[in-house]
Structures are given as structure tokens and as C-alpha cells.
Design an enzyme around this catalytic site. Structure first.
Site, PDB file in Angstrom:
ATOM      1  N   GLU A 113       0.839  -1.196   0.000  1.00 54.09           N
ATOM      2  CA  GLU A 113       0.000   0.000   0.000  1.00 54.09           C
ATOM      3  C   GLU A 113       0.875   1.247   0.000  1.00 54.09           C
ATOM      4  OE1 GLU A 113      -3.327  -2.131   2.920  1.00 54.09           O
ATOM      5  OE2 GLU A 113      -2.164  -0.416   3.632  1.00 54.09           O
ATOM      6  N   LYS A 115       2.131   4.700   1.391  1.00 54.32           N
ATOM      7  CA  LYS A 115       2.171   5.269   2.749  1.00 54.32           C
ATOM      8  C   LYS A 115       1.873   6.759   2.637  1.00 54.32           C
ATOM      9  CE  LYS A 115       4.990   5.436   6.934  1.00 54.32           C
ATOM     10  NZ  LYS A 115       4.756   6.876   7.192  1.00 54.32           N
ATOM     11  N   ASP A 117       1.158  10.632   3.457  1.00 59.14           N
ATOM     12  CA  ASP A 117       1.755  11.594   4.379  1.00 59.14           C
ATOM     13  C   ASP A 117       0.640  12.488   4.918  1.00 59.14           C
ATOM     14  OD1 ASP A 117       3.651  12.891   5.828  1.00 59.14           O
ATOM     15  OD2 ASP A 117       4.402  14.110   4.182  1.00 59.14           O
ATOM     16  N   TYR A 225      -7.819   2.039   5.233  1.00 56.63           N
ATOM     17  CA  TYR A 225      -6.984   0.894   4.858  1.00 56.63           C
ATOM     18  C   TYR A 225      -6.890  -0.222   5.906  1.00 56.63           C
ATOM     19  CZ  TYR A 225      -3.753   3.985   7.420  1.00 56.63           C
ATOM     20  OH  TYR A 225      -3.178   4.814   8.346  1.00 56.63           O
ATOM     21  N   LYS A 312      10.486   3.591   3.742  1.00 58.33           N
ATOM     22  CA  LYS A 312      10.399   5.050   3.596  1.00 58.33           C
ATOM     23  C   LYS A 312      11.314   5.518   2.469  1.00 58.33           C
ATOM     24  CE  LYS A 312       8.943   7.718   6.398  1.00 58.33           C
ATOM     25  NZ  LYS A 312       8.744   8.142   7.783  1.00 58.33           N
ATOM     26  N   CYS A 406      12.069  48.303   0.104  1.00 59.12           N
ATOM     27  CA  CYS A 406      11.275  47.588  -0.895  1.00 59.12           C
ATOM     28  C   CYS A 406      12.035  47.501  -2.216  1.00 59.12           C
ATOM     29  CB  CYS A 406       9.940  48.307  -1.102  1.00 59.12           C
ATOM     30  SG  CYS A 406       8.923  47.579  -2.405  1.00 59.12           S
ATOM     31  N   CYS A 409       9.805  49.912  -4.855  1.00 55.10           N
ATOM     32  CA  CYS A 409       9.622  51.366  -4.698  1.00 55.10           C
ATOM     33  C   CYS A 409      10.611  52.005  -3.737  1.00 55.10           C
ATOM     34  CB  CYS A 409       8.191  51.661  -4.245  1.00 55.10           C
ATOM     35  SG  CYS A 409       7.815  51.061  -2.577  1.00 55.10           S
ATOM     36  N   CYS A 424       6.163  46.276   2.938  1.00 52.07           N
ATOM     37  CA  CYS A 424       6.321  47.595   2.346  1.00 52.07           C
ATOM     38  C   CYS A 424       5.044  48.377   2.662  1.00 52.07           C
ATOM     39  CB  CYS A 424       6.527  47.500   0.834  1.00 52.07           C
ATOM     40  SG  CYS A 424       6.415  49.105   0.002  1.00 52.07           S
ATOM     41  N   CYS A 430       3.326  51.420  -4.669  1.00 51.06           N
ATOM     42  CA  CYS A 430       4.167  50.263  -4.981  1.00 51.06           C
ATOM     43  C   CYS A 430       3.440  49.393  -6.003  1.00 51.06           C
ATOM     44  CB  CYS A 430       4.440  49.487  -3.692  1.00 51.06           C
ATOM     45  SG  CYS A 430       5.585  48.107  -3.888  1.00 51.06           S
TER      46      CYS A 430
END
Length: 670
Positions: A113, A115, A117, A225, A312, A406, A409, A424, A430
Site C-alpha cells: 500500500e 504510505k 503523508d 486501509y 520510507k 522595498c 519602490c 512595504c 508600490c
């Protein structure tokens, strides 16, 4: 209408709405407008209310959440949720195979199967009905998160099928699809929130949220499962997986029955190469002995079963050169550093850039110019730098320092206390902020202006046609200039101008969300609109009045006060008002039932058993009472429900304001 016709209508609506939900949440590719979806959902709810005996237990109307959970109850697992032994190499897996053969001989099969996450969950069903959902916790006990898990569209509330046991548990993994994760993270970034690192963290955080209505808005999924019951229902694990599919459970299609360890290695190798083609994250393969009697014979260690192991995968990782760090400015002014890399192949794609998140991350990594870095794409959507190869660093390294101005600008950046991002503050001068705000305003969840897209707004800004959201409503006067734009014909202009005109009918809450006030998302905009009624009240509301509105915290309130302190924002609102946009809610007519609460004022706070807050508000107004937005000496009664904010209770107590329960209010009305 006959029951048969009604049932056909209900079934068709359930099927259609479930498909739209999957397209929107999982694929992040909506195929229907929000309004149209809501209309269909309302129609389905109406039919189910009129014909409750025909309602589908797995109807989309049953997965909208509603319960508030202040503290999750700890529940002891009937069968411990043990962790699996892990291996990262072929030899460990061959050793496992030899141990199995030594114990039970050569006549056995493995089930392989993926695995996932995600977050492990255990579901309990009684008489085919979902009665509880508990997290893994420490393996022996976990948190009851039933209200939140019920909002997941792929988890059935009521099973269909034959020979379903009276009581059983089924275990699986709650996760989030990558496309949905990217969409939600983008929304968080637009609101100035910190993005989640990966889908697993987002899923885990969502499952433990206190408000299941908020959970329902987040697109979780779940693969099941493992079946557990007192009675032996099946001889093999493979047989159980095929059967629970028929009962309505979501079982991953990428599962294999293998006759020997070589076939297991073939499965592992295939998915190591192809795992990034999946729409969700996996970090390995789980291998289980198939036969339950053989599992029983193999038994358990103190921590894990002897009949199963997980292989893994190592996180996809490569080494490359950091060429330079650049900075992106978002709609809210948040400045995000990006690592520009020497192109390198990673997990099947060429990587040229990696996220650096914020200034703290640059400092944590200790980055220097032209460093050799390790880049990972393990549960991350966007690759990230995980460490520096200091052995290859130059003799005189130059540390990378986060910018102070920034990049667009040149305005000095600011960083508020308690926040990780630099901003900013020049939101009116901007360019990325200006363009981003207008793009946000025209978006589907805001003003939903047909005929306008992000690229068009960019082109309009470059040509000087728009620099504020109000400029959109003056484009009718610039038809000659619009015609000069390449691939922008008369029909396109006509559709766009019509879309702009139609947007004037959007309700106040949509306009408010469209303004792009930091931290004011779609849900908060609705709360504010109901709480203040119009934009003028919002502009002059104090911090105290704002935080008295349901679910409005200090951070949001401060952001609103800051927004309305700027003259340019007030000028924009006046221009939009003059163009006919809606800046107040349309109050529904109040039907008077009595004057028993005449001249009495009320504030409603908390969660109630029999009525929603909106229903209590309506009852008070129908009987002559008045609803206030905040607690003050003028208040007569605080209607207090469960989970009421402690600050409200403290203030009411100080002012000696009487508290009313739900029952006491109804009793007053009689």
C-alpha cells in the site's frame, strides 16, 4: 410530485453537488459559480426538509459543520494504533522477509500500500452509522474529532451494503491534495498570513480546529486501509479492502497483492519514480502479510506488528548553486525572499527557484553568496533549501542580508511585533501592491467581474488606465484607448464594460472583501457586514466596538482601524459610492410579533443549542428588542451561550449587565 420523482431529483442533486465539490476542493478547478452552487444546495436542503425520509445520509447538506469544540475529549483506543517499523534500504526489507518466512514458512502473500503523508484517524461505525472519529494520539489514546471528520466529503455518515457488522472500527489517513493546498496557501498569503509548509501540516492543523464550519471550508480527503472488529469477518486483508469499498469507503486504488519480496521491490521502485505524479503526497510503501491467521501467528513487539513494515523513501534532494536571492512583493505588501538556483533536475522537474519564506529562514540557514546548497522536494510543493554544504563554501564568504527597503519602490520596510514577515507600507505607490489589489478586487470571490483577468489588469496598469480600483468604473470613458490594446476587440471591451456595470449589484460583504483590507477574508467580511451594517459605521468603529463583533479579534480590528486612517482609502470609497457600489447591507423586513422586549437592548454571544445566533437576533427584533454590536453601560442584557469570549463576560460582569440563557430569553418572550 410523486416520491419517486422527488427521490430522482434528490439523487441527481447529490451526485452533481458532490462532483462540483470534488472539482473545487480537490482539483482546484471549479466548474460552477459559487452562487449557482449555493442555489442548488438550497434546493436540495428544501427537498430534504420536505421529504426527510428520502434524504441521503451522505448529502452535501450534512457536511457543512457547525459544532464548536473548545476542548477535545481524550478517548482510549479499543485496539492500540501502533506505529510501524521503518526501513530505508533493501537489505532491511529482505531481513524482514526472512524473519516472516522463518516464523510462518514460504506460503504467504504481501499486500503493498502507499504510505500517505497525512494524519492517522480511527472511525467507529455502529449499525452502519458513523459514531466517532479519534486521532492516533500517543497510540493508546487520542482526541475525539468527530464533528470535524464528518465534514470530509469522502467519509460516509451512513453505510450502504450487505452484511455490514453491527460494530467495527476502520482506520485511515486524512490528507490534503496538492492542488487544493496550493490554492489555500495562496489565499493565506493574500491575507498576509504565514503559508503552511506542506499539505500534511495543513491537514493536521485543520483536523484540530475548534470550529467545524471552518473545517468544512477546507478540502480534506481520507483513504481507509484497515478494518478492526470483534468477530473475524475475513480471512485476508486484501479481501477486507475489496469489501469495505463496496460499503462506501474510499480505498486507494494503488494497492497490490504480491506473491514474493521481488514483486514488492518492483512496486517500491515504480512508486519511487512515479510518486510525484500523484495528486497527493506519499513518503513510502507499507508492506503487510495478507492472511489474518498468519498475522496473528507473527504477533507484535511492544511498539509495532511483526507482520508489517514501512519502506520510507528518502526525500528528493539535490545539490546546486545559490546564484542570488530576489524578493517578491505581494498584494498586502509582504516581501518574500526567493532563492534563484543554478537549474537542476529534482523529482522529475527542473528546479530554478526555491522558497526562503522570510528573514528568519535566511538567518537560520546562514546563507552566503554563491553557496552550494541542498534542495529538497520531500512533502513540499515548492522546493526549499534545507542546508548549506559548508565544505564547498568560498574562503571569504559574504553573508546574505535581508533587504531593508522595498525592491520595487525603495520604501523602508517595516516588521510589526510578533510577525515574521517584513512589509512595504507604500500600498498606494508600490506597483505589485497596486496591481495585486485591483486583481483581488475583480476576483471570483470578490466582485467577480466578467471579461477581466489578471493579465488585462497588468496591461491596463502599464498603460496608465488604472492605478486604483475606482478607475475600473471610469473605463467607459476610455473606449478609444482600450481599442489600441492588442487582442482586445470591440466584443471583449463590450463584455468587460458590462461585467464592470453588473458588479455594482454585488452585496456589501463582497465589496468589503474586495477592498483588500489585511486579514479581512471572505468570512470575516460577512461577519463585519452583519455587525456594522454599512461602511460608514465600519470606518468610525473603535477597537472595542470591532472586537465585540462575533469572531473579530484584536489583530483584525487593528488592521481595519489602520486601513481607515489613510485618507486615500477614504477617497477611494467615496468614488466607489458615487459610482453606485453597495456599501450597506439590505435589511430584511422585520415581522413584528409583540412588543414584549420594547426599549430593551441585547448582545448575543456564544453557541446555543436550540437556535442559531441569527435566529435569536430575529426573535429579539420581532418582539421589539434592539441588537447592539458591543457591550456598554447602555446594554440591558447579554444573551450568553457556550464558549462565549472571556473578555465579553468580564466586561458584562464589571458593568453589572444581567446574563440571559437561551431558555430565559425564550421565557421572556413567552
Amino acid at each position: 410530485m410523486s416520491n419517486l420523482k422527488v427521490k430522482e431529483q434528490i439523487d441527481a442533486l447529490v451526485k452533481e453537488l458532490n462532483e462540483h465539490t470534488y472539482n473545487y476542493y480537490v482539483l482546484a478547478m471549479p466548474t460552477i459559480a459559487d452562487y449557482e452552487f449555493d442555489q442548488k444546495l438550497e434546493k436540495l436542503a428544501g427537498l430534504e426538509k420536505e421529504y426527510p425520509e428520502l434524504a441521503d445520509p451522505n448529502s452535501p447538506t450534512q457536511k457543512v459543520g457547525g459544532d464548536i469544540t473548545k476542548n477535545f475529549i481524550t478517548v482510549k483506543h479499543k485496539w492500540p494504533m501502533l506505529s510501524l517499523g521503518n526501513t530505508y534500504n533493501e537489505q532491511d526489507l529482505r531481513d524482514f522477509d526472512e524473519r516472516v518466512k522463518k516464523a510462518i514458512g514460504n506460503d504467504f502473500e504481501y499486500v503493498c500500500e502507499l504510505k500517505f503523508d497525512g494524519l492517522s484517524i480511527s472511525l467507529t461505525y455502529e449499525n452502519g452509522k458513523l459514531i466517532s472519529a479519534v486521532t492516533r494520539g500517543d497510540g493508546s489514546q487520542g482526541d475525539d474529532v468527530t464533528s470535524n471528520i464528518k465534514t470530509i466529503h469522502t467519509i460516509p455518515h451512513q453505510l450502504k451494503g450487505k452484511e455490514i457488522p453491527a460494530l467495527f472500527e476502520i482506520r485511515g489517513e486524512v490528507f490534503m491534495h496538492r492542488a487544493a493546498f496550493e490554492r489555500l496557501n495562496k489565499e493565506r498569503e493574500e491575507l498576509g498570513e504565514i503559508a503552511y509548509a506542506n499539505p500534511r501540516n495543513f491537514a493536521a492543523g485543520t483536523v484540530k480546529m475548534q470550529d467545524s464550519k471552518e473545517v468544512a471550508k477546507r478540502p480534506l480527503d481520507c483513504f481507509l486501509y484497515a478494518l478492526y472488529s470483534e468477530k473475524k469477518l475475513f480471512k485476508t486483508h486484501w479481501e477486507s479492502l475489496q469489501t469495505v469499498k463496496k460499503w462506501g469507503f474510499n480505498v486507494c486504488e494503488h494497492t497490490r497483492l504480491s506473491s514474493d519480496i521481488e514483486d514488492v521491490f518492483s512496486f517500491i521502485a515504480y512508486w519511487e519514480e512515479n510518486r510525484f505524479k500523484l495528486g497527493y503526497d506519499i513518503d513510502g510503501i507499507v508492506i503487510k502479510v495478507n492472511n489474518y491467521a498468519q498475522q496473528h501467528e507473527l504477533g507484535f513487539t511492544a511498539k509495532s506488528p511483526r507482520w508489517a513494515i514501512s519502506y520510507k523513501y528518502k526525500a528528493a534532494e539535490v545539490q546546486t548553486i545559490l546564484e542570488k536571492v530576489t524578493y517578491q512583493v505581494g498584494r498586502t505588501g509582504a516581501v518574500t525572499p526567493v532563492a534563484n538556483l543554478k537549474p537542476v533536475l529534482l523529482a522529475g522537474t527542473t528546479v530554478k527557484r526555491a522558497t526562503l519564506h522570510n528573514a528568519d529562514e535566511i538567518a537560520r540557514l546562514g546563507l552566503c553568496e554563491n553557496d552550494t546548497v541542498f534542495v529538497e522536494k520531500g512533502g513540499e510543493i515548492i522546493p526549499k533549501i534545507i542546508r548549506v554544504n559548508e565544505a564547498l563554501r568560498s574562503a571569504n564568504p559574504i553573508p546574505i542580508k535581508y533587504i531593508t527597503a522595498c525592491p520595487i519602490c525603495a520604501t523602508t520596510l517595516i516588521r510589526k511585533e510578533g510577525e515574521v514577515a517584513f512589509y512595504c507600507p507604500n500600498d498606494e505607490g508600490c506597483a505589485p501592491q497596486i496591481v495585486g489589489k485591483i486583481q483581488h478586487f475583480i476576483g471570483r470571490k470578490a466582485m467577480n467581474i466578467d471579461g477581466l483577468g489578471d493579465e488585462t489588469i497588468e496591461a491596463f496598469y502599464q498603460r496608465g488606465l488604472v492605478s486604483h480600483i475606482s478607475d475600473l468604473y471610469f473605463l467607459h470613458d476610455k473606449a478609444d484607448e482600450l481599442k489600441k490594446i492588442e487582442r482586445f476587440g470591440e466584443k471583449s471591451i463590450e463584455n468587460m464594460l458590462k461585467g464592470i456595470e453588473d458588479s455594482k449589484q454585488m452585496p456589501f460583504e463582497k465589496v468589503l472583501f474586495g477592498l483588500g483590507i489585511r486579514y479581512v477574508g471572505e468570512t470575516v467580511a460577512k461577519k463585519l457586514a452583519r455587525g456594522v451594517k454599512n461602511i460608514d459605521n465600519l470606518a468610525k468603529a473603535s477597537l472595542e466596538e470591532l472586537t465585540a463583533i462575533d469572531e473579530i479579534g484584536v489583530r483584525i480590528a487593528e488592521s481595519i482601524r489602520e486601513y481607515f486612517s489613510k485618507p486615500e482609502h477614504l477617497r477611494q470609497i467615496e468614488l466607489l459610492k458615487a459610482k453606485g457600489l453597495k456599501f450597506e447591507i439590505i435589511e430584511t423586513e422585520i415581522i413584528s410579533l409583540s412588543d414584549k422586549l420594547a426599549e430593551k437592548t441585547f448582545v448575543i454571544s456564544g453557541v446555543f443549542e436550540k437556535y442559531s445566533r441569527e435566529e435569536l437576533k430575529e426573535l429579539i427584533e420581532q418582539n421589539g428588542g434592539k441588537i447592539l454590536s458591543s457591550i456598554s453601560a447602555k446594554l440591558d442584557f447579554l444573551v450568553a451561550g457556550a464558549n462565549m469570549g472571556p473578555s465579553k463576560l468580564e466586561k458584562a460582569t464589571k458593568l453589572n449587565i444581567p446574563l440571559l440563557s437561551e431558555e430565559e430569553l425564550i421565557e421572556m418572550i413567552g
